[in-house]
Design a protein around this motif. Structure first.
Motif, mmCIF file in Angstrom:
data_model
loop_
_atom_site.group_PDB
_atom_site.id
_atom_site.type_symbol
_atom_site.label_atom_id
_atom_site.label_comp_id
_atom_site.label_asym_id
_atom_site.label_seq_id
_atom_site.Cartn_x
_atom_site.Cartn_y
_atom_site.Cartn_z
ATOM 1 N N TYR A 133 46.341 39.860 31.903
ATOM 2 C CA TYR A 133 44.819 39.533 31.543
ATOM 3 C C TYR A 133 44.285 39.222 33.076
ATOM 4 N N GLU A 134 44.733 38.462 33.901
ATOM 5 C CA GLU A 134 44.205 38.099 35.290
ATOM 6 C C GLU A 134 44.382 39.326 36.105
ATOM 7 N N THR A 135 45.467 40.228 36.077
ATOM 8 C CA THR A 135 45.596 41.332 36.809
ATOM 9 C C THR A 135 44.199 42.367 36.463
ATOM 10 N N LEU A 136 44.161 42.659 35.337
ATOM 11 C CA LEU A 136 42.982 43.616 35.155
ATOM 12 C C LEU A 136 41.720 43.105 35.154
ATOM 13 N N SER A 137 41.521 41.720 34.804
ATOM 14 C CA SER A 137 40.342 41.160 34.916
ATOM 15 C C SER A 137 39.821 41.203 36.713
ATOM 16 N N PHE A 138 40.872 40.729 37.568
ATOM 17 C CA PHE A 138 40.687 41.005 38.904
ATOM 18 C C PHE A 138 40.191 42.257 39.579
ATOM 19 N N LEU A 139 40.729 43.340 38.586
ATOM 20 C CA LEU A 139 40.270 44.749 38.950
ATOM 21 C C LEU A 139 39.278 45.209 38.629
ATOM 22 N N GLY A 140 38.514 44.465 37.659
ATOM 23 C CA GLY A 140 37.172 44.457 37.318
ATOM 24 C C GLY A 140 37.128 45.511 36.192
ATOM 25 N N ILE A 141 38.089 45.657 35.182
ATOM 26 C CA ILE A 141 38.050 46.420 34.130
ATOM 27 C C ILE A 141 37.191 46.161 33.140
ATOM 28 N N LYS A 142 36.446 47.203 32.473
ATOM 29 C CA LYS A 142 35.707 47.076 31.088
ATOM 30 C C LYS A 142 36.073 48.043 29.994
ATOM 31 N N ASP A 143 35.729 47.903 29.069
ATOM 32 C CA ASP A 143 36.180 48.665 27.881
ATOM 33 C C ASP A 143 35.516 49.997 27.663
ATOM 34 N N GLY A 196 32.025 54.630 44.431
ATOM 35 C CA GLY A 196 32.071 53.080 43.881
ATOM 36 C C GLY A 196 33.186 52.643 42.918
ATOM 37 N N GLY A 197 34.005 53.492 42.740
ATOM 38 C CA GLY A 197 35.311 53.325 41.934
ATOM 39 C C GLY A 197 36.494 52.660 42.684
ATOM 40 N N VAL A 198 37.278 52.006 41.812
ATOM 41 C CA VAL A 198 38.200 51.070 42.261
ATOM 42 C C VAL A 198 39.606 51.728 42.123
ATOM 43 N N LEU A 199 40.345 51.465 42.979
ATOM 44 C CA LEU A 199 41.644 51.608 42.875
ATOM 45 C C LEU A 199 42.396 50.166 43.190
ATOM 46 N N GLY A 200 43.261 50.106 42.008
ATOM 47 C CA GLY A 200 44.163 48.761 41.831
ATOM 48 C C GLY A 200 45.645 49.089 41.969
#
Length: 273
Positions: free
Chosen positions: A51-61, A179-183
Motif C-alpha cells: 500500500y505504502e509503495t504504490l501510494s508513494f508512486l501515485g497509482i490510481k485505479d 508526465g508519466g511515472v517510473l517506479g
C-alpha cells in the motif's frame, strides 16, 4: 504489514508511522486485503509494504500501468483486480523465446494462472520484455505508470551491464506519457561499496540506478525509505539470495537470516518530462 489480518484502526495507526494515510484509496486497500491473494505472498507484505509503495508512486485505479517482469505475479495479484474496471494493465513478462528455461516456465505458469481466474485477470494484456532485444512493453506514449520491482540487478548481471540497464530503462521511457511515472524498487548496495560488488551480489547502488535513469531521460522526483531494512548489511555468502524468501544456504544460519528479513531496498520515483 499483513492487511488481511489487521483492523482498519490498526492500519491507520501503522500508516501514520510510515507516513501514508490509509483510507485514501479504499480500492487499493481492498485489493491488498483480498483473500484471492496467494497466502505465502501475503506473508511478504511486512517487508514489501504494497500500500505504502504504490501510494508513494501515485497509482490510481484509472491509470494505464505496466508491470515489468511480474514473474509469479506477487504484485499482479494486487494490480490486476485494482485496475480491472477503470484502468489498463500490461504485464511485461519474460520472453517466450528466452534461452532461460526458468524464464520460459515462469511465463507459462503466469499465463496459466491468469487463465484459471478470469474474473480477476481477464483484462490483463501480456507483453514480452527482454532487453536489449524485445522492448515493446506497451504502445509508445500510453502508460501513466511503469513499475519494476527488484529487476535492475537482473539486467545488469545477465551480461549486459550498463548497456542492458540503459536499454531497459529507455524502453520504459518510451512507453510512458509525458508526465508519466517510473517506479523502481531494488535491492540496495551501500554507496561506500565498489560498483564491482554489483556484478554478482544482486544489490545495486542507489546513485548508480539514479544516474542510469537520468541517462534514459528521466528526472528523479522523489525517493522513499518505505522498503529500507537497516538490519541488512548487503554482504552475504550467496548475495541477496542468502536472505528470505530465497534462503539459498538452506538450514545454515537460517534463523540469523530470517531475523534480518528481506533485503534493504531503495524506492525511487522518476518522471518523464
Amino acid at each position: 504489514m499483513n492487511l488481511t489480518r489487521k483492523p482498519l484502526a490498526g492500519l491507520l495507526l501503522l500508516a501514520s508511522v510510515c507516513g501514508v494515510a490509509h483510507g485514501e484509496d479504499q480500492a487499493l486497500e481492498q485489493a491488498i486485503a483480498s483473500d484471492t491473494r496467494t497466502a505465502n505472498y501475503v506473508e511478504r507484505d511486512d517487508y514489501r509494504h504494497p500500500y505504502e509503495t504504490l501510494s508513494f508512486l501515485g497509482i490510481k485505479d484509472d491509470m494505464t500501468v505496466v508491470e515489468i517482469w511480474p514473474d509469479g505475479g506477487w504484485y499482479t495479484e494486487i494490480l490486476a483486480p485494482y485496475l480491472r474496471e477503470n484502468g489498463k494493465f500490461y504485464a511485461a513478462h519474460f520472453s517466450a523465446d528466452s534461452s532461460s528455461s526458468y524464464f520460459r516456465d515462469s511465463r507459462q505458469t503466469f499465463i496459466e494462472k491468469m487463465a484459471a481466474t478470469p474474473a480477476l485477470y481477464d483484462k490483463v494484456t501480456l507483453t514480452s520484455f527482454s532487453p536489449p532485444d524485445e522492448l515493446s512493453i506497451a504502445p509508445a506514449g500510453t502508460a501513466d505508470l511503469v513499475l519494476t520491482f527488484r529487476n535492475v540487478h537482473n539486467w545488469y548481471m545477465r551480461g549486459g551491464g550498463d548497456e542492458n540497464v540503459l536499454a531497459a530503462l529507455s524502453a520504459m521511457f518510451t512507453a510512458l506519457k509525458s508526465g508519466g511515472v517510473l517506479g523502481i524498487v531494488e535491492h540496495r548496495l551501500p554507496e561506500a561499496r565498489s560498483l564491482d560488488d554489483q556484478e554478482a551480489s544482486g544489490y545495486m547502488r542507489q546513485d548508480y540506478v539514479i544516474e542510469m535513469a537520468r541517462k534514459a531521460g528521466f528526472e528523479l522526483a522523489e525517493t522513499s525509505e518505505i522498503n529500507a531494512n537497516p538490519k541488512d548489511s548487503a554482504d552475504h555468502p550467496k548475495g541477496v539470495w542468502t536472505l528470505p524468501p530465497s534462503l539459498r544456504l538452506g538450514d545454515e544460519d537460517r534463523n540469523r537470516y530470517l531475523a534480518i528479513g528481506e533485503s534493504d531496498r531503495m524506492t525511487l520515483k522518476f518522471v518523464k518530462p
